[in-house]
Write a protein that holds these residues in place. Structure first.
Motif: not given
Ligand SMILES: Nc1ncnc2c1ncn2[C@@H]1O[C@H](COP(=O)(O)OP(=O)(O)OP(=O)(O)O)[C@@H](O)[C@H]1O
Ligand SMILES: Nc1ncnc2c1ncn2[C@@H]1O[C@H](COP(=O)(O)OP(=O)(O)OP(=O)(O)O)[C@@H](O)[C@H]1O
Ligand SMILES: [Mg+2]
Ligand SMILES: [Mg+2]
Lengths: 258, 293, 370, 258, 370
Positions: C331-332, C335-336, C338, C341
């Motif tokens: 999940q994280q 985001f890292f 990019n 989402s």
């Protein structure tokens, strides 16, 4: 001799079905009491009221002379009744040794905390199974991988190992091979000699005659009669088990007992 | 005075019933109902499904109230039922979402609210004036069109492309916080943060406090709440866009009641926002944040 | 013992390594390796693996772990609980009501909330075991009921659905820091001062270490995982959990107090949900009516990725913890990295599918299932 | 006489377990072929490869002289093989008559559409069950309410009713009462006389001797030997079934066969 | 036949009436009576029982019915589908993409959408039967994947999450009215003209009947219920559905093509979800990324209230339809009765619990379950 369990006028209704319509039987220590009868006669229902699975609709259970009420199999186990059910009590995904000790887990204390003693459990399981004539691949084998007869043997070995005063066996030999059957019958014989009361359900007249001291036949939820060993011949017993109805006859060799 | 004693109005919103912001609206109608001596009922689709909301408007019409106050979250879905209500003679006022033009098109009496895209656009222009060139839009309600419009308007106001700058933050505060941290970690050159309401703003404040950007990075938010007000006060947040939901709920009731009783009607739509709330003059806001503000 | 097993000529040889490898957790381990490899390749310079980044996904994973431990033990015991998410929202709200609205000391608010929530868990369990209904239905009902109250109560008493001011109310309390505090601050300060860990280079924390302590959330997660693992594998009660989930009737026959075991597991799940909620309100300072939405699914997903069997009787707490780790990292990490989402859900679905297929294969190897 | 099914060198591995290590047996029409052997010998696995439940790891199946591959029980049923499995194939929540016709639903055409003919199904079910000696309360009684033996009887009656060329029975009598057992054995006898090939698995030497024409003993996944009726005495057969290992002996009366 | 059953002395007498009453649908019927009694008492003059009000809750119930029929047959076949809600959103979005963004003729857009969605249903089913995984997990994965695409696709191609203009694009199409139209308009006009049904008394529709036709949605619901009921109870395939859900292994042994049955039921569920979606977008003219959220639970709840067994093998389509009716009436009725809306969930939870407990009792009476 005092009976260890007295079942008095046991009735059991399931909704609109009357499975037991008043059954009275006494069980004595050191005796093997055979329960016989047709399919659906109510044998399993009867022993389930003895072991606390069902609560009787009417009737009384006396254990060692005192009225007793079993609300749960736990209670009967605590009182010293070990049961091997017809619909097996094994967990397929669990290992043989975990199954063997289920409900009776051996405890090892480490730093005052109580832990499951796996080594002890494994050792006992392997030994007991070997004694019954089954070579396990290992104590951590899942029960689900055993054949029907092998599972049956685990169940019996477990009940015998933990059984205290009464051992109930519901058709234990039905799925067993010749060798395993001989082992079970020999075990029943041994256990009985230790003063334990054995309740043995079977459809096989010969198995019943081999180990039984007393025979009670159920028929359509009622007691059809009780006899002592020696008082009755295999043929008479077989007629009683069939509920007095006539048997289909085979032209061939199936003379005498089935 | 005997005019229209038993007036009943129904307010229909599009918000799922756990959405905290709508609470102010509930309080607004309750107060207006009490002050005007009318009955106002509040209804909303429990899961926020707009198709369910259309059924609720139909239901409201079937109950034959004197007026309906509703949001116009999706013109296509809601215009049919609203028009049907108008056609059978029920007075309708559009609040909160939609545009004045759309309100006219469905035959509503008037529009009270803050067009979302315009509000975003105004905020974007303001931020552009403050020298912002890139931003992060923390969207906690990605599937709702009005949330996306706010971000889009902001980007357009800044004169840049929205691109990847809007993140689907989810609704869990810890996840929002950590997603913001992750984004800012990866894109350390981000100039500004835009949040769309207390749900995303509160964890974002914490995130910024944790990575030391609080007060350093440009931070604007829609809607108010206790923590947002505190953030504006201590300088973490530059401004909050207050669309004054209280007015969106309160005014239509007053307007409808007076219209039904005396036939008077304001000649124009009412823009309840966008009003920029900044560090100056916060006491009243502080006192009533989350309740009437 | 080994000689017995080797006497059966009908069993093919299996190498010792292979046997040691094949464990319920294997799927989770493979998943963890895969996920880390992926992100090391595609998001290495994104800051995901610097101190701050690590803390970031660790915290998210720890959150999942806390509810996953409860869900895991409950699932092994043959039930599951869809009301976890609502319970989180409800617990937070109760703390706010008692601690802020009623103004009781925070420790009393926390303890009473624990008591209420665990009682609700017990009620769930009681209904399930007494009626014999599937827990899916019973806890679905509780899901709605608890969420309804979580919205209704604050609206009625305070006419708002977010209640803040919890951090202030908890100030100076002895119990609250156990959930909302951080430990090891001085150590990190010292590490930072000595240049062992990086410090902020921008903003008003400039010069301070990027990590100022380990949140209690993480400590709770680790403690619960260890506790759950030991209970499950090393105690009598653990054997009962397996038995109750494997075949409740059989376990009952064997004298296992199945009903009590299941009820206790429902209570434990409620306990975990409450821990989650208390940590959350203590960190964020407010309770909201929409907190915890869909958390029940996330817990179940983590547990299932970790190799447990949805139908009960099989699974591992370590596996569930690894599942939670995978969930958090993915999940994280997206985001890292990019990634757009909204694609997160697609990834999640695909990973879930792959994980269960792998786990099923492993489980068949272990149990020789038919 | 041509064998109807030839099983040649059948092997079956489950992961690391070798359940069958090369079994070759021929089955002839009009004969009752008894499969005997210890628990876990591989009897059930063997007949499951015959009925399409398992695919053999190695080996060939010839049906009526042609090589045949059964991928699914449907295929074997279509070819005319009816099987009564040891782990029963009954749906507890469904009525007896729906169970009886499961997979073979009778069809009635109304306006060109094909509907399930419930009247016909009910009628046949009641009749067939009565023939087997079981009085049902009604055709819509759920199977789950029957006792184990009663369910077994439904399964056998179903297989006999639909069986075409081969009837496989995996320990059909193990759970049955005396009367039901006699019925089943008589049925096997009758079916065999109609030219159908019967495969009969049992642990009961006497049942085997009563109806069997040919006896094959499996042991630990291999064929231990095959004998024709008359060539072998019950005692010899019993020794073979026990895998040549010694039986536990009982002091009491259990002389001869178990 | 009756004489045989009366020969067993071990069966207590059961009156003919009682026997006729005890059916899987009984719980649903009792629920319907209870719910209507309640609302007749508490919301009689609220407009709930005038023509318009009746049409309102009928429409909502019909909506539930459409997805409940699919969910019911699938549940009886032993599986369930959590992706129904996402499928509804996805199907609507596909129609918008094909019909509006790409500008294809509406009937092509509709047919292609049906094909895609049914293919997804088949994929769900295929994965479930081939891997033997619980459908809960597989369809949970599909839930995320489909929802992810439903958000991602319109955002990428149109940079918004709602696409409108479907009504305009469907104008003059031959297939679209089958989903979005209304039937019987002239009849209602005639009824209204003759004063048989009430007419609007104000506004610019004054004099026109309050109902201007029966939406196709309701026709679809009725047709699907009848179809499902006949298939389930009167055909060979229906017997297979029961068998597949009752015990898949046993059914397979008996020669039932269990895998095919299950896959077909997944496809049918997808079909129902798509019907729902098409009716919705045709009526409302736009597709949104958040359509259908949580509809899977509503379908499951309706089915379970209607007496089906969550674990399969038992249930009735009529029951599911009654469950949908109860659900719809309660949901809309609470609005008519002006109950605080956050309490709706509490009601729903309580009704669900009571319904399943009643149904379990009835089922035990019928099947004599142990
Ligand atoms: N839980 C139950 N619900 C309804 N009926 C039941 C239940 N348990 C048993 N019965 C009925 O009670 C009767 C007696 O069943 P029981 O299982 O005791 O027979 P049994 O003597 O053990 O038969 P078998 O030799 O076949 O094992 C049967 O008719 C059975 O259908
Ligand atoms: N699906 C399976 N997976 C793993 N092992 C299996 C499987 N099926 C059978 N076995 C193993 O294969 C061996 C033969 O089993 P099978 O059931 O064929 O024995 P059987 O001769 O029918 O015994 P019984 O007389 O007890 O019914 C056993 O050791 C069993 O554990
Ligand atoms: Mg029995
Ligand atoms: Mg076998």
């Amino acid at each position: 001799m005092e009976p260890i369990i007295q079942m008095k006028g046991i009735e059991k209704h399931f909704g609109s079905v009357i499975a037991l319509a008043g059954v009275t039987v006494d069980f004595y220590p050191g005796e093997c009491h055979c329960l016989l009868g047709d399919n659906g006669a109510g044998k399993s229902t009867f022993i389930k009221t003895m072991s606390g699975v069902h609560k009787p609709t009417h009737g009384e259970i006396m254990f060692e002379g005192k009225p007793m009420q079993f609300d749960d199999p736990r209670d009967s186990i605590a009182a010293g009744i070990a049961t091997v059910y017809q619909d097996l009590a094994m967990i397929p995904l669990m290992s043989v040794s975990r199954n063997f000790f289920m409900g009776n887990e051996p405890i090892k204390k480490i730093a005052g905390l109580r832990f499951f003693d796996h080594e002890h459990a494994n050792e006992v399981t392997m030994r007991e199974m070997r004694n019954m004539g089954i070579n396990l691949r290992g104590p951590d084998q899942a029960v689900g991988t055993l054949s029907g007869g092998e599972r049956q043997t685990v169940a019996i070995a477990r009940a015998v190992h933990f059984g205290a005063k009464v051992l109930i066996l519901d058709e234990p030999t039905s799925a067993l091979g010749v060798r395993q059957t001989a082992n079970v019958l020999a075990t029943v014989d041994k256990v009985r000699k230790q003063g334990i009361s054995v309740v043995f359900i079977t459809h096989n007249v010969r198995h019943a005659m081999a180990v039984g001291d007393r025979f009670t036949v159920l028929n359509r939820g009622k007691t059809y009669g009780t006899a002592m060993k020696g008082e009755i011949s295999p043929e008479e017993l077989q007629d009683m088990m069939a509920g007095g109805q006539e048997l289909a006859t085979l032209e061939g060799s199936l003379g005498g007992t089935v | 005075d005997g005019h229209g004693d038993n007036l009943t109005y129904i307010l229909v919103s599009h918000a799922p019933d756990s959405d905290s912001w709508w609470n102010t609206v509930k309080n607004g109608v309750a107060l207006a109902g009490e002050q005007m001596g009318v009955t106002v009922e509040y209804r909303n689709p429990p899961t926020g499904d707009l198709a369910d909301m259309a059924r609720i408007i139909e239901q409201a019409a079937a109950a034959q109230p004197d007026g309906i106050i509703t949001t116009l979250a999706d013109f296509d879905v809601l215009s049919g039922p609203i028009r049907a209500a108008v056609d059978q003679g029920i007075d309708v006022i559009i609040m909160n979402s939609g545009t004045p033009d759309q309100a006219r098109e469905v035959g509503a009496l008037m529009y009270v609210g803050q067009p979302e895209y315009d509000a975003g656009f105004a905020a974007g222009q303001r931020a552009a004036g403050d020298g912002v060139g890139s931003f992060l839009c923390v969207n906690h309600y990605i599937s709702s069109p009005s949330s996306t419009e706010r971000c889009q308007g902001f980007a357009d106001g800044l004169g840049i492309d929205l691109g990847n700058q809007m993140i689907d933050a989810g609704q869990d505060p810890a996840e929002i916080k950590n997603r913001v941290l992750a984004y800012l970690n990866t894109n350390p050159d981000t100039d500004a943060v835009l949040t769309l309401g207390p749900t995303s703003a509160d964890p974002t404040i914490l995130a910024l406090q944790e990575n030391g950007m609080a007060g350093d990075i440009y931070f604007g938010t829609f809607d108010l709440g206790e923590n947002i007000v505190a953030g504006i006060k201590d300088g973490t947040i530059q401004w909050g866009i207050d669309q004054q939901p209280f007015l969106q709920a309160y005014l239509p009731v007053v307007v409808l009641a007076n219209y039904d009783r005396y036939g008077v009607l304001p000649g124009n739509n009412i823009n309840s926002g966008p009003g920029f709330v900044t560090a100056s003059g916060l006491e009243k806001v502080e006192e009533f944040a989350g309740e009437f503000r | 013992m080994t000689d017995t097993s080797s006497t059966d000529e009908r069993v093919k040889e299996m190498s010792g390594l292979r046997r040691a490898m094949i464990r319920p957790e294997l799927g989770g381990m493979v998943g963890v390796v895969a996920v880390f490899t992926f992100f090391l390749l595609f998001a290495f310079d994104s800051g995901m693996f610097n101190m701050q980044g690590v803390m970031n996904w660790t915290t998210v994973s720890a959150q999942f772990m806390i509810i996953a431990v409860g869900a895991c033990l409950l699932m092994i015991a043959g039930e599951f609980d869809l009301s976890v998410g609502s319970m989180i929202g409800f617990a937070g709200m109760m703390i706010a009501i008692f601690g802020v609205v009623l103004g009781w000391p925070m420790w009393i608010a926390i303890l009473i909330t624990f008591a209420i929530c665990i009682a609700f868990g017990a009620l769930n369990g009681y209904i399930v075991v007494k009626t014999g209904l599937p827990s899916f239905i019973v806890t679905l009902a509780t899901l709605f009921i608890l969420r309804g109250f979580t919205i209704f109560i604050p609206q009625t008493v305070e006419s708002k659905t977010i209640i803040g001011g919890i951090r202030e109310a908890a100030e100076g309390d002895w119990l609250a820091p156990l959930f909302g505090g951080k430990v090891g601050g001085p150590i990190f300060q010292w590490l930072g001062d000595n240049g062992w860990i990086s410090t902020f280079t921008r903003g008003n924390l400039e010069g301070q270490p990027v990590i100022d302590g380990i949140p209690m959330l993480i400590i709770w997660a680790i403690a619960l995982v260890i506790f759950g693992h030991i209970v499950l594998t090393r105690t009598r009660f653990g054997n009962w959990i397996f038995a109750a989930g494997g075949d409740a009737q059989a376990a009952r026959y064997a004298g296992v107090p199945v009903d009590a075991v299941k009820i206790k597991m429902f209570m434990f799940t409620a306990f975990c949900a409450t821990v989650f909620a208390v940590c959350q309100v203590m960190e964020f300072g407010s309770a909201g009516a929409d907190r915890g939405l869909l958390k029940e699914f996330e817990a179940i997903i983590a547990v299932v990725i970790g190799g447990a069997l949805l139908t009960g009787g099989y699974g591992s707490v370590i596996g569930a913890a690894l599942g939670a780790l995978i969930f958090g990292v993915v999940q994280q990490g997206l985001f890292f990295a990019n990634v757009e989402s909204s694609l997160f859900r697609v990834f999640l679905g695909v990973i879930l599918l792959l994980a269960v297929i792998l786990n099923t294969y492993i489980r068949r190897l272990i149990t020789g299932e038919r």
